[in-house]
Enzyme design. Structure first.
Site, PDB file in Angstrom:
ATOM      1  N   GLY A  11      10.528  -2.490  16.738  1.00  0.00           N
ATOM      2  CA  GLY A  11      11.716  -1.688  16.436  1.00  0.00           C
ATOM      3  C   GLY A  11      13.001  -2.468  16.252  1.00  0.00           C
ATOM      4  N   ASN A  13      14.247  -3.193  13.366  1.00  0.00           N
ATOM      5  CA  ASN A  13      14.969  -2.449  12.320  1.00  0.00           C
ATOM      6  C   ASN A  13      15.639  -1.222  12.918  1.00  0.00           C
ATOM      7  OD1 ASN A  13      14.664  -3.461   9.370  1.00  0.00           O
ATOM      8  ND2 ASN A  13      12.663  -3.845  10.308  1.00  0.00           N
ATOM      9  N   ARG A  65      -6.314  13.551   9.338  1.00  0.00           N
ATOM     10  CA  ARG A  65      -5.029  12.924   9.037  1.00  0.00           C
ATOM     11  C   ARG A  65      -4.010  13.967   8.578  1.00  0.00           C
ATOM     12  NH1 ARG A  65      -4.827   7.476   9.183  1.00  0.00           N
ATOM     13  NH2 ARG A  65      -2.633   8.036   9.195  1.00  0.00           N
ATOM     14  N   ARG A  91       1.207   3.668   9.437  1.00  0.00           N
ATOM     15  CA  ARG A  91       0.277   4.739   9.040  1.00  0.00           C
ATOM     16  C   ARG A  91       0.594   5.165   7.619  1.00  0.00           C
ATOM     17  NH1 ARG A  91      -3.828   4.586  12.612  1.00  0.00           N
ATOM     18  NH2 ARG A  91      -2.903   4.061  14.608  1.00  0.00           N
ATOM     19  N   ILE A  92      -0.454   5.586   6.912  1.00  0.00           N
ATOM     20  CA  ILE A  92      -0.279   6.052   5.535  1.00  0.00           C
ATOM     21  C   ILE A  92      -0.311   7.582   5.555  1.00  0.00           C
ATOM     22  CG2 ILE A  92      -1.253   6.008   3.199  1.00  0.00           C
ATOM     23  CD1 ILE A  92      -0.413   3.247   4.215  1.00  0.00           C
ATOM     24  N   ASN A 107      10.761   3.375   2.874  1.00  0.00           N
ATOM     25  CA  ASN A 107      10.013   2.397   3.659  1.00  0.00           C
ATOM     26  C   ASN A 107      10.598   1.005   3.439  1.00  0.00           C
ATOM     27  OD1 ASN A 107       7.810   1.397   5.268  1.00  0.00           O
ATOM     28  ND2 ASN A 107       6.774   0.749   3.390  1.00  0.00           N
ATOM     29  N   HIS A 109       9.404  -2.960   3.370  1.00  0.00           N
ATOM     30  CA  HIS A 109       8.161  -3.737   3.259  1.00  0.00           C
ATOM     31  C   HIS A 109       8.509  -5.228   3.112  1.00  0.00           C
ATOM     32  CE1 HIS A 109       3.896  -4.277   2.367  1.00  0.00           C
ATOM     33  NE2 HIS A 109       4.280  -5.163   1.470  1.00  0.00           N
ATOM     34  N   GLN A 171      13.024 -10.616   8.109  1.00  0.00           N
ATOM     35  CA  GLN A 171      13.625  -9.536   8.908  1.00  0.00           C
ATOM     36  C   GLN A 171      15.150  -9.623   8.946  1.00  0.00           C
ATOM     37  OE1 GLN A 171      11.479  -9.056  12.688  1.00  0.00           O
ATOM     38  NE2 GLN A 171      10.561  -7.284  11.688  1.00  0.00           N
ATOM     39  N   GLU A 174      16.014  -7.734   6.011  1.00  0.00           N
ATOM     40  CA  GLU A 174      15.731  -6.301   6.232  1.00  0.00           C
ATOM     41  C   GLU A 174      16.893  -5.644   6.987  1.00  0.00           C
ATOM     42  OE1 GLU A 174      12.038  -5.968   8.383  1.00  0.00           O
ATOM     43  OE2 GLU A 174      10.823  -6.447   6.631  1.00  0.00           O
TER      44      GLU A 174
HETATM   45  C1  GAR Z   1       9.120  -5.047   9.472  1.00  0.00           C
HETATM   46  O1  GAR Z   1       9.223  -6.393   9.160  1.00  0.00           O
HETATM   47  C2  GAR Z   1       8.663  -4.258   8.282  1.00  0.00           C
HETATM   48  O2  GAR Z   1       9.016  -4.830   7.076  1.00  0.00           O
HETATM   49  C3  GAR Z   1       7.179  -4.258   8.463  1.00  0.00           C
HETATM   50  O3  GAR Z   1       6.983  -4.131   9.843  1.00  0.00           O
HETATM   51  C4  GAR Z   1       8.033  -4.809  10.519  1.00  0.00           C
HETATM   52  C5  GAR Z   1       8.502  -3.953  11.666  1.00  0.00           C
HETATM   53  O4  GAR Z   1       9.406  -4.654  12.452  1.00  0.00           O
HETATM   54  N1  GAR Z   1       6.588  -3.161   7.757  1.00  0.00           N
HETATM   55  C6  GAR Z   1       5.447  -3.250   7.101  1.00  0.00           C
HETATM   56  O5  GAR Z   1       4.756  -4.242   7.088  1.00  0.00           O
HETATM   57  C7  GAR Z   1       5.047  -1.981   6.368  1.00  0.00           C
HETATM   58  N2  GAR Z   1       3.936  -2.220   5.525  1.00  0.00           N
HETATM   59  P1  GAR Z   1      10.298  -3.956  13.545  1.00  0.00           P
HETATM   60  O6  GAR Z   1       9.384  -3.046  14.367  1.00  0.00           O
HETATM   61  O7  GAR Z   1      10.827  -5.075  14.362  1.00  0.00           O
HETATM   62  O8  GAR Z   1      11.371  -3.184  12.848  1.00  0.00           O
END
Ligand code: GAR
Length: 208
Positions: A11, A13, A65, A91-92, A107, A109, A171, A174
């Site tokens: 978490g 982000n 699902r 999850r998708i 999302n 990525h 990150q 991000e």
């Molecule tokens: C992030 O880097 C995000 O881009 C990735 O998971 C991480 C979560 O980090 N998402 C994916 O790979 C989606 N396919 P966080 O829990 O520290 O925010």
């Protein structure tokens, strides 16, 4: 604008969104609920610390699902959420959920889509030998990481990188890009025309 953040893991982000949007009184964006499919996700601890309601919805508790998605939808509707923000949610969603919230799910990525969709983009990028990678913020459609691209940022790949060092640098980008995009969405500045996302600024449209 009320948003829901869905997270399966650490978490970081989410933490950035709490600091830069939720706690910022000028932003007009409230994280109404944090939903996780994992009871032990550290994202839940971060949410609770900030006084944000949390919900745990586990796939194993549902026979299908579709039923899992419906439970998440129930929480989202309960909190009158206008935007669903996936932040490391692994999850998708099934097509009915995606159709219900058409262009209301985004999302983050850790690759420059359409390169390296799926569950292991950072490992895949290193294995392929790309010299640049990055982050993509996109709308969620019925495919895997295939929805209209809202924003991207480039990150160089160094010869010394391993999965952890590269993902850490991705990150950092991000954490800058996601709050910016959510603010633009809340301000009505993001329009979708087919596959193209147009940013509306000062009565001008651009795809930059
Ligand atoms: C992030 O880097 C995000 O881009 C990735 O998971 C991480 C979560 O980090 N998402 C994916 O790979 C989606 N396919 P966080 O829990 O520290 O925010």
């Amino acid at each position: 604008m009320k948003i829901a953040v869905l997270a399966s893991g650490s978490g970081t982000n989410l933490q950035t969104l709490i600091e830069l949007l939720h706690k910022d009184e000028t932003s007009d964006i409230e994280i109404a609920v944090v939903i996780s499919d994992r009871q032990n996700a550290y994202a839940l601890t971060r949410a609770k610390r900030a006084g944000i309601p949390t919900q745990v919805v586990r796939t194993n508790d549902f026979e299908t699902r579709i039923a899992f998605d419906a439970e998440i939808a129930k929480h989202i509707d309960n909190y009158s959420v206008e935007l669903i923000v996936l932040a490391g949610f692994m999850r998708i969603f099934q097509p009915p959920f995606v159709r219900k919230y058409h262009n209301q799910i985004i999302n983050v990525h850790p690759s420059l889509l359409p390169a390296f969709p799926g569950a292991t983009p950072v490992v895949d990028s290193l294995a392929y030998g790309v010299k640049v990678t990055g982050v993509t913020i996109h709308f969620v459609d019925e495919g895997i990481d295939s929805g209209p691209i809202i924003a991207q940022a480039v990150v160089p790949v160094y010869e010394t990188d391993d999965e952890e060092s590269l993902h850490n640098r991705i990150q950092i980008e991000e954490h800058k890009l996601y709050p910016k995009v959510i603010k633009q969405y809340a301000q009505g500045k993001i329009k979708v025309k087919g596959r193209n996302v147009i940013k509306v600024t000062n009565n001008h449209s651009s795809t930059q």
